[in-house]
Design a protein around this motif. Structure first.
Motif, PDB file in Angstrom:
ATOM      1  N   VAL A   1       6.548 -10.058 -13.680  1.00  0.00           N
ATOM      2  CA  VAL A   1       5.667  -8.969 -13.443  1.00  0.00           C
ATOM      3  C   VAL A   1       6.198  -8.166 -12.400  1.00  0.00           C
ATOM      4  O   VAL A   1       6.271  -8.711 -11.072  1.00  0.00           O
ATOM      5  N   PRO A   2       6.766  -7.063 -12.397  1.00  0.00           N
ATOM      6  CA  PRO A   2       7.407  -6.251 -11.352  1.00  0.00           C
ATOM      7  C   PRO A   2       6.343  -5.463 -10.681  1.00  0.00           C
ATOM      8  O   PRO A   2       5.485  -4.731 -11.152  1.00  0.00           O
ATOM      9  N   PHE A   3       6.502  -5.143  -9.427  1.00  0.00           N
ATOM     10  CA  PHE A   3       5.454  -4.246  -8.327  1.00  0.00           C
ATOM     11  C   PHE A   3       6.591  -3.335  -7.784  1.00  0.00           C
ATOM     12  O   PHE A   3       7.560  -3.626  -7.337  1.00  0.00           O
ATOM     13  N   LEU A   4       6.141  -2.004  -7.823  1.00  0.00           N
ATOM     14  CA  LEU A   4       6.870  -0.923  -6.945  1.00  0.00           C
ATOM     15  C   LEU A   4       6.419  -1.080  -5.564  1.00  0.00           C
ATOM     16  O   LEU A   4       7.169  -0.574  -4.863  1.00  0.00           O
ATOM     17  N   ASN A   5       5.419  -1.602  -5.084  1.00  0.00           N
ATOM     18  CA  ASN A   5       4.762  -1.698  -3.886  1.00  0.00           C
ATOM     19  C   ASN A   5       4.872  -2.788  -3.320  1.00  0.00           C
ATOM     20  O   ASN A   5       3.712  -3.763  -3.783  1.00  0.00           O
ATOM     21  N   GLY A   6       5.500  -3.154  -2.172  1.00  0.00           N
ATOM     22  CA  GLY A   6       5.331  -4.528  -1.565  1.00  0.00           C
ATOM     23  C   GLY A   6       5.573  -4.071   0.036  1.00  0.00           C
ATOM     24  O   GLY A   6       4.787  -3.600   0.685  1.00  0.00           O
ATOM     25  N   GLY A   7       7.042  -4.512   0.536  1.00  0.00           N
ATOM     26  CA  GLY A   7       7.343  -4.349   1.959  1.00  0.00           C
ATOM     27  C   GLY A   7       7.545  -2.770   2.148  1.00  0.00           C
ATOM     28  O   GLY A   7       7.314  -2.436   3.234  1.00  0.00           O
ATOM     29  N   ASN A   8       7.553  -1.982   1.164  1.00  0.00           N
ATOM     30  CA  ASN A   8       7.430  -0.276   1.396  1.00  0.00           C
ATOM     31  C   ASN A   8       6.288  -0.012   2.090  1.00  0.00           C
ATOM     32  O   ASN A   8       6.031   0.971   2.877  1.00  0.00           O
ATOM     33  N   VAL A   9       5.139  -0.774   1.580  1.00  0.00           N
ATOM     34  CA  VAL A   9       3.863  -0.353   2.210  1.00  0.00           C
ATOM     35  C   VAL A   9       3.663  -0.979   3.635  1.00  0.00           C
ATOM     36  O   VAL A   9       3.276  -0.157   4.496  1.00  0.00           O
ATOM     37  N   HIS A  10       4.165  -2.131   4.050  1.00  0.00           N
ATOM     38  CA  HIS A  10       4.048  -2.602   5.446  1.00  0.00           C
ATOM     39  C   HIS A  10       5.045  -1.512   6.207  1.00  0.00           C
ATOM     40  O   HIS A  10       4.829  -1.444   7.409  1.00  0.00           O
ATOM     41  N   ARG A  11       6.192  -1.154   5.557  1.00  0.00           N
ATOM     42  CA  ARG A  11       7.014  -0.142   6.488  1.00  0.00           C
ATOM     43  C   ARG A  11       6.242   1.022   6.733  1.00  0.00           C
ATOM     44  O   ARG A  11       6.335   1.622   7.791  1.00  0.00           O
ATOM     45  N   LEU A  12       5.403   1.496   5.639  1.00  0.00           N
ATOM     46  CA  LEU A  12       4.654   2.786   5.680  1.00  0.00           C
ATOM     47  C   LEU A  12       3.646   2.746   6.989  1.00  0.00           C
ATOM     48  O   LEU A  12       3.598   3.592   7.942  1.00  0.00           O
ATOM     49  N   ILE A  13       2.834   1.678   6.960  1.00  0.00           N
ATOM     50  CA  ILE A  13       1.758   1.522   8.019  1.00  0.00           C
ATOM     51  C   ILE A  13       2.628   1.229   9.455  1.00  0.00           C
ATOM     52  O   ILE A  13       2.082   1.676  10.381  1.00  0.00           O
ATOM     53  N   ALA A  14       3.757   0.542   9.632  1.00  0.00           N
ATOM     54  CA  ALA A  14       4.551   0.435  10.781  1.00  0.00           C
ATOM     55  C   ALA A  14       4.971   1.738  11.207  1.00  0.00           C
ATOM     56  O   ALA A  14       5.244   1.931  12.413  1.00  0.00           O
ATOM     57  N   LYS A  15       5.259   2.793  10.400  1.00  0.00           N
ATOM     58  CA  LYS A  15       5.771   4.113  10.645  1.00  0.00           C
ATOM     59  C   LYS A  15       4.365   4.906  11.126  1.00  0.00           C
ATOM     60  O   LYS A  15       4.432   5.709  12.108  1.00  0.00           O
ATOM     61  N   ILE A  16       3.396   4.737  10.396  1.00  0.00           N
ATOM     62  CA  ILE A  16       2.019   5.641  10.782  1.00  0.00           C
ATOM     63  C   ILE A  16       1.581   5.127  12.025  1.00  0.00           C
ATOM     64  O   ILE A  16       1.266   6.188  12.803  1.00  0.00           O
ATOM     65  N   LEU A  17       1.536   3.854  12.321  1.00  0.00           N
ATOM     66  CA  LEU A  17       1.121   3.531  13.480  1.00  0.00           C
ATOM     67  C   LEU A  17       2.210   3.106  14.501  1.00  0.00           C
ATOM     68  O   LEU A  17       1.838   2.639  15.794  1.00  0.00           O
ATOM     69  N   SER A  18       3.330   3.833  14.595  1.00  0.00           N
ATOM     70  CA  SER A  18       4.471   3.447  15.599  1.00  0.00           C
ATOM     71  C   SER A  18       3.996   4.188  16.768  1.00  0.00           C
ATOM     72  O   SER A  18       3.649   5.209  16.915  1.00  0.00           O
ATOM     73  N   ARG A  19       4.501   3.425  17.805  1.00  0.00           N
ATOM     74  CA  ARG A  19       4.470   3.854  19.216  1.00  0.00           C
ATOM     75  C   ARG A  19       5.774   4.385  19.401  1.00  0.00           C
ATOM     76  O   ARG A  19       6.032   4.953  20.660  1.00  0.00           O
ATOM     77  N   ASP A  20       6.675   4.259  18.606  1.00  0.00           N
ATOM     78  CA  ASP A  20       8.124   5.009  18.970  1.00  0.00           C
ATOM     79  C   ASP A  20       7.956   6.623  18.803  1.00  0.00           C
ATOM     80  O   ASP A  20       7.286   7.017  17.900  1.00  0.00           O
ATOM     81  N   PRO A  21       8.427   7.229  19.798  1.00  0.00           N
ATOM     82  CA  PRO A  21       8.247   8.763  19.860  1.00  0.00           C
ATOM     83  C   PRO A  21       9.066   9.383  18.672  1.00  0.00           C
ATOM     84  O   PRO A  21       8.622  10.657  18.214  1.00  0.00           O
ATOM     85  N   ASP A  22       9.817   8.712  18.001  1.00  0.00           N
ATOM     86  CA  ASP A  22      10.568   9.247  17.040  1.00  0.00           C
ATOM     87  C   ASP A  22       9.998   8.745  15.695  1.00  0.00           C
ATOM     88  O   ASP A  22      10.488   9.129  14.649  1.00  0.00           O
ATOM     89  N   GLY A  23       8.947   7.971  15.743  1.00  0.00           N
ATOM     90  CA  GLY A  23       8.328   7.507  14.526  1.00  0.00           C
ATOM     91  C   GLY A  23       8.934   6.500  13.848  1.00  0.00           C
ATOM     92  O   GLY A  23       8.596   6.187  12.603  1.00  0.00           O
ATOM     93  N   ALA A  24       9.924   5.660  14.392  1.00  0.00           N
ATOM     94  CA  ALA A  24      10.460   4.422  13.623  1.00  0.00           C
ATOM     95  C   ALA A  24       9.610   3.527  13.087  1.00  0.00           C
ATOM     96  O   ALA A  24       8.602   3.298  14.053  1.00  0.00           O
TER      97      ALA A  24
END
Length: 501
Positions: free
Chosen positions: A300-323
């Protein structure tokens, strides 16, 4: 004896030499490049072979060649590699992710329906292959080559399906394919484990241009004089068929019997099971031949996994460039509470194909309030993926007796605990995701050579050697999650109406 293992992946060729105790004694890797033009995605097979030879020669400077008892591979699947009579590539390999052959897939589906007097050619193909048929299938891409590059098609002695099989051909002069990778071709009879004359005929291509099929633990041939000169291995070194990467990953994840499930949590992800029967392919699930002769891999394949983890890490990032700031996410998750104080997250940020199939839906937060914290948002995102995976598990027939976790997402320990509590049972977390597939394919050599009795003993070795941690559920938290999960299942039907307008 030592087994030299190689994974011919999409981004790198990786080498691991494994001893009889299932321990790595040497490793190496070399980057691979992808050539993208529009929706065409290709790689140069000679770059794969060059990387393999370079890594082999580096390894043989350290390890005496006489100690290498066998060579075995895993590799990307669902490719089309056109090779001439001398075993060399006639053009770049067309990758599994290439999107050029949608029209050819429709032609094959219509012809399959016409030949068999059935209304739905796709359903008829699924009866034979165990899978939905579309333009990603190698059979459709081979028809594209016949129509668009007829000279290449005419000169092709064999169409190989996995990247590893090009290396095998160069070493042994044998055109081979393994059961796992070739079950992604859209042309193999999954039950009989043979190429389907019916489907290949419907495509109008020559069945003689397809490779001989092997199981992973079968010896394809031995290194020829030319192969020895190019790679450094002695003439006569055994070369085993190996397996497509999904076969290696599934075995490396520690599942061997019905009721045992693996969660692979990479950028996207999947839930895989092994069984002696197919999973329904309608809706996106698919079936592959396993490394073991009597089993299938149901996925059973999922399109959404670590990409979602990465998204919230970008949204809440403390990095000034948004990494993406994964360290910060791990830090604030330690302050989070199960249930995220009533905040829900639907994780379908790129659409989804399982447990629902909807390419237009997108991710959603539900329940934001004045009291919502960054920790709540991070926790709810990981919980949303866990709930989605639980829905996927419920599509399988057997209740879960064992759940394993592998992939980059397993490095986030809080996520492991969330998954454990959402599933309500112990989870075996497999470490070293880059190393384990190499150990799995090495075990195929050791089974064939009588070093170990079976694949079960390989799994036991992995767990005894510390490649696996266990996470136990908190029964009180699991009970809380059960109620939250029932509410979560109601979210998609509500937002579906919004996105379908």
């Amino acid at each position: 004896m030592l087994a030299a293992t190689f994974d011919i992946g999409t981004t790198a060729v990786k080498a691991v030499v494994v001893n009889e105790n299932g321990e790595p004694v040497s490793t190496g890797s070399s980057v691979i490049h992808t050539i993208e033009t529009g929706n065409f995605k290709e790689q140069d097979p000679d770059e794969w072979y060059g990387a393999f030879c370079s890594l082999s020669k580096e390894m043989l400077e350290i390890i005496p060649a006489a100690e290498i008892g066998a060579i075995i591979f895993s590799g990307q699947m669902q490719d089309v590699i056109s090779v001439g009579t001398e075993g060399k590539a006639l053009r770049n390999a067309i990758l599994y992710s290439d999107g050029r052959a949608d029209e050819q897939a429709r032609v094959i589906i219509r012809e399959a329906a016409r030949r068999n007097v059935v209304p739905l050619g796709d359903a008829y193909i699924a009866e034979i292959t165990g899978n939905h048929f579309d333009g990603s299938m190698p059979l459709a891409k081979i028809l594209w080559l016949k129509e668009n590059e007829p000279d290449i098609y005419a000169r092709t002695a064999c169409f190989l399906i996995s990247s590893k099989d090009y290396i095998i051909g160069r070493l042994t002069s044998v055109f081979a394919g393994d059961m796992t990778a070739c079950s992604t071709a859209g042309a193999m009879d999954l039950d009989k484990k043979i190429w389907s004359e019916e489907l290949i005929g419907a495509a109008g291509v020559d069945i003689k241009k397809f490779p001989k099929l092997f199981y992973g633990h079968e010896c394809v041939g031995t290194v020829t004089e030319t192969g020895a000169t190019e790679s450094g291995y002695p003439v006569g070194t055994k070369v085993y068929a190996g397996t497509g990467d999904a076969g290696a990953t599934t075995l490396a994840s520690g599942i061997l019997a019905p009721g045992e499930y693996n969660i692979n949590l990479g950028t996207s992800g999947w839930v895989a099971a092994v069984s002696n029967q197919r999973m329904e392919s309608e809706g996106g699930g698919f079936n592959l031949a396993a490394m073991q002769k009597d089993l299938l891999i149901n996925v059973v394949p999922f399109l959404n996994g670590g990409n979602v983890h990465r998204l919230i890490a970008k949204i809440l990032s403390r990095d000034p460039d948004g990494a993406p700031d994964f360290g910060y996410i791990s830090e604030i998750l330690e302050k989070a509470e199960p249930g995220s104080h009533g905040l829900f997250f639907l994780p379908y940020v790129t659409g989804e194909r399982f447990p629902i199939m909807d390419s237009s839906v997108r991710g959603s937060f539900l329940g934001l309030s004045q009291e919502t914290t960054a920790a709540d948002m991070a926790q709810s995102v990981l919980e949303g993926v866990a709930f989605s995976i639980r829905q996927g598990l419920e599509l399988f027939d057997h209740p879960a007796s064992k759940i394993t976790l592998i992939g980059g997402g397993a490095r986030e320990r809080r996520w492991c605990r969330i998954l454990c509590n959402v599933m309500g049972q112990k989870i075996f977390v497999y470490k070293d995701p880059d190393l384990l597939p190499a150990l799995a394919i090495a075990s195929a050599v050791f089974v064939a050579e009588g070093v170990i009795p079976d694949y079960k003993s390989f799994i036991e070795t992995l767990e005894n050697q510390g490649h696996c941690d266990t996470v136990e559920p908190d029964l009180e938290v699991s009970e809380k999650y059960h109620g939250i999960y029932q509410k979560y299942k109601n979210i998609y039907p509500l937002v579906r109406e919004f996105y379908s307008r």
